[in-house]
Design a protein around this motif. Sequence first.
Motif, PDB file in Angstrom:
ATOM      1  N   PHE A 140       0.849  -1.192   0.000  1.00  0.00           N
ATOM      2  CA  PHE A 140       0.000   0.000   0.000  1.00  0.00           C
ATOM      3  C   PHE A 140       0.884   1.241   0.000  1.00  0.00           C
ATOM      4  N   VAL A 141       0.689   2.123  -0.980  1.00  0.00           N
ATOM      5  CA  VAL A 141       1.505   3.333  -1.089  1.00  0.00           C
ATOM      6  C   VAL A 141       0.595   4.552  -1.162  1.00  0.00           C
ATOM      7  N   SER A 142       1.011   5.614  -0.498  1.00  0.00           N
ATOM      8  CA  SER A 142       0.154   6.787  -0.313  1.00  0.00           C
ATOM      9  C   SER A 142      -0.256   7.435  -1.619  1.00  0.00           C
ATOM     10  N   TYR A 143       0.658   7.483  -2.603  1.00  0.00           N
ATOM     11  CA  TYR A 143       0.324   8.224  -3.821  1.00  0.00           C
ATOM     12  C   TYR A 143      -0.772   7.529  -4.634  1.00  0.00           C
ATOM     13  N   LYS A 144      -0.939   6.225  -4.438  1.00  0.00           N
ATOM     14  CA  LYS A 144      -2.040   5.509  -5.093  1.00  0.00           C
ATOM     15  C   LYS A 144      -3.316   5.550  -4.260  1.00  0.00           C
ATOM     16  N   MET A 145      -3.174   5.633  -2.933  1.00  0.00           N
ATOM     17  CA  MET A 145      -4.328   5.622  -2.038  1.00  0.00           C
ATOM     18  C   MET A 145      -4.926   7.014  -1.865  1.00  0.00           C
ATOM     19  N   HIS A 146      -4.136   8.045  -2.159  1.00  0.00           N
ATOM     20  CA  HIS A 146      -4.528   9.442  -1.927  1.00  0.00           C
ATOM     21  C   HIS A 146      -4.834   9.692  -0.447  1.00  0.00           C
ATOM     22  N   LEU A 147      -4.058   8.998   0.384  1.00  0.00           N
ATOM     23  CA  LEU A 147      -4.118   9.141   1.837  1.00  0.00           C
ATOM     24  C   LEU A 147      -2.694   9.101   2.361  1.00  0.00           C
ATOM     25  N   GLU A 148      -2.492   9.617   3.596  1.00  0.00           N
ATOM     26  CA  GLU A 148      -1.169   9.584   4.210  1.00  0.00           C
ATOM     27  C   GLU A 148      -1.279   9.185   5.673  1.00  0.00           C
ATOM     28  N   LYS A 149      -0.249   8.479   6.143  1.00  0.00           N
ATOM     29  CA  LYS A 149      -0.106   8.304   7.585  1.00  0.00           C
ATOM     30  C   LYS A 149       0.187   9.666   8.202  1.00  0.00           C
ATOM     31  N   PRO A 150      -0.344   9.973   9.379  1.00  0.00           N
ATOM     32  CA  PRO A 150      -1.081   9.098  10.301  1.00  0.00           C
ATOM     33  C   PRO A 150      -2.601   9.237  10.243  1.00  0.00           C
ATOM     34  N   GLU A 151      -3.173   9.553   9.080  1.00  0.00           N
ATOM     35  CA  GLU A 151      -4.624   9.668   8.986  1.00  0.00           C
ATOM     36  C   GLU A 151      -5.276   8.321   9.323  1.00  0.00           C
ATOM     37  N   PRO A 152      -6.284   8.303  10.169  1.00  0.00           N
ATOM     38  CA  PRO A 152      -6.912   7.029  10.535  1.00  0.00           C
ATOM     39  C   PRO A 152      -7.390   6.224   9.329  1.00  0.00           C
ATOM     40  N   GLU A 153      -7.891   6.896   8.317  1.00  0.00           N
ATOM     41  CA  GLU A 153      -8.491   6.197   7.189  1.00  0.00           C
ATOM     42  C   GLU A 153      -7.481   5.353   6.415  1.00  0.00           C
ATOM     43  N   ILE A 154      -6.212   5.745   6.427  1.00  0.00           N
ATOM     44  CA  ILE A 154      -5.248   4.954   5.664  1.00  0.00           C
ATOM     45  C   ILE A 154      -5.043   3.581   6.305  1.00  0.00           C
ATOM     46  N   TYR A 155      -5.019   3.529   7.636  1.00  0.00           N
ATOM     47  CA  TYR A 155      -4.858   2.247   8.329  1.00  0.00           C
ATOM     48  C   TYR A 155      -6.116   1.393   8.166  1.00  0.00           C
ATOM     49  N   LEU A 156      -7.273   2.027   8.264  1.00  0.00           N
ATOM     50  CA  LEU A 156      -8.531   1.300   8.126  1.00  0.00           C
ATOM     51  C   LEU A 156      -8.700   0.761   6.712  1.00  0.00           C
ATOM     52  N   THR A 157      -8.240   1.527   5.718  1.00  0.00           N
ATOM     53  CA  THR A 157      -8.296   1.068   4.334  1.00  0.00           C
ATOM     54  C   THR A 157      -7.412  -0.154   4.131  1.00  0.00           C
ATOM     55  N   VAL A 158      -6.215  -0.128   4.713  1.00  0.00           N
ATOM     56  CA  VAL A 158      -5.327  -1.285   4.630  1.00  0.00           C
ATOM     57  C   VAL A 158      -6.001  -2.519   5.229  1.00  0.00           C
ATOM     58  N   ALA A 159      -6.560  -2.367   6.423  1.00  0.00           N
ATOM     59  CA  ALA A 159      -7.204  -3.506   7.087  1.00  0.00           C
ATOM     60  C   ALA A 159      -8.364  -4.038   6.247  1.00  0.00           C
ATOM     61  N   ARG A 160      -9.149  -3.132   5.700  1.00  0.00           N
ATOM     62  CA  ARG A 160     -10.319  -3.534   4.912  1.00  0.00           C
ATOM     63  C   ARG A 160      -9.898  -4.218   3.616  1.00  0.00           C
ATOM     64  N   GLN A 161      -8.962  -3.639   2.894  1.00  0.00           N
ATOM     65  CA  GLN A 161      -8.581  -4.190   1.602  1.00  0.00           C
ATOM     66  C   GLN A 161      -7.752  -5.472   1.741  1.00  0.00           C
ATOM     67  N   ALA A 162      -6.968  -5.559   2.806  1.00  0.00           N
ATOM     68  CA  ALA A 162      -6.158  -6.762   3.026  1.00  0.00           C
ATOM     69  C   ALA A 162      -6.947  -7.869   3.710  1.00  0.00           C
ATOM     70  N   GLY A 163      -8.087  -7.513   4.306  1.00  0.00           N
ATOM     71  CA  GLY A 163      -8.882  -8.508   5.026  1.00  0.00           C
ATOM     72  C   GLY A 163      -8.206  -8.977   6.292  1.00  0.00           C
ATOM     73  N   ILE A 164      -7.551  -8.042   7.005  1.00  0.00           N
ATOM     74  CA  ILE A 164      -6.831  -8.402   8.233  1.00  0.00           C
ATOM     75  C   ILE A 164      -7.449  -7.679   9.427  1.00  0.00           C
ATOM     76  N   GLU A 165      -7.285  -8.278  10.593  1.00  0.00           N
ATOM     77  CA  GLU A 165      -7.733  -7.643  11.827  1.00  0.00           C
ATOM     78  C   GLU A 165      -6.616  -6.768  12.381  1.00  0.00           C
ATOM     79  N   PRO A 166      -6.892  -5.485  12.644  1.00  0.00           N
ATOM     80  CA  PRO A 166      -5.853  -4.637  13.237  1.00  0.00           C
ATOM     81  C   PRO A 166      -5.259  -5.222  14.513  1.00  0.00           C
ATOM     82  N   ALA A 167      -6.102  -5.830  15.347  1.00  0.00           N
ATOM     83  CA  ALA A 167      -5.617  -6.360  16.623  1.00  0.00           C
ATOM     84  C   ALA A 167      -4.647  -7.513  16.446  1.00  0.00           C
TER      85      ALA A 167
END
Length: 214
Positions: A140-167
């Motif tokens: 996952f790279v910011s320039y393709k996602m149009h998001l940057e760390k530490p925005e909450p949505e970038i982490y949530l997008t990773v979890a959703r698209q990867a199908g992984i549990e943050p915990a």
Amino acid sequence: MKPIRNLLFDYGGVLCDLNWDKMIAAFRELGCNSQAFSPDIIHDELFRRIDRGTIGEADFLVGLRKLLHLPNATDTQLVRAWNSLLGGIPEQRKAALRRLKDRYRLYLLSNVNEIHWRCCVDQFSDYRGESMWSWFAQVFVSYKMHLEKPEPEIYLTVARQAGIEPAETLFIDDHEENVEGARAVGFQALQALGDAWIAPLDHLMQTDTLQIQS
């Protein structure tokens, strides 16, 4: 705390070394004076826009030429100087990733622009005949996602698209604000620079335990 099943790595500063002094020197060799390239210049909106992918390479280079007062610098010269920031991935980090990929699912999340990323993929991928990118389930790279760390949505997008549990996912980054951003949405997280993550993750692999500072 849930057992860790996934490792989510930052790229610059964690996997790839960054050499700010070398990049500054490269731009100065093109004629950029020290006043034009102060340490704070990296916070200019131009750099954020290229990292978020809201401008492309051509527009970035036009803006960079203007920002640094380098009207005669060619695109090739600017790209070469810009990429001199990237110091490569030391072999011991690739070896550690190679060990870890047999136990965990590996992911990558980077605030990075298209020029740097192309250089990373082209020049820093090989390890003993293997491409290190084959070890990652997703990148996952910011320039393709149009998001940057530490925005909450970038982490949530990773979890959703990867199908992984943050915990069940350990995020590794060198910046405190990015680590805290991941923790705020439920990830386990480790702040580490350079080789500092290798020993803790080897220990995790052997013992299923990792001490993480809160």
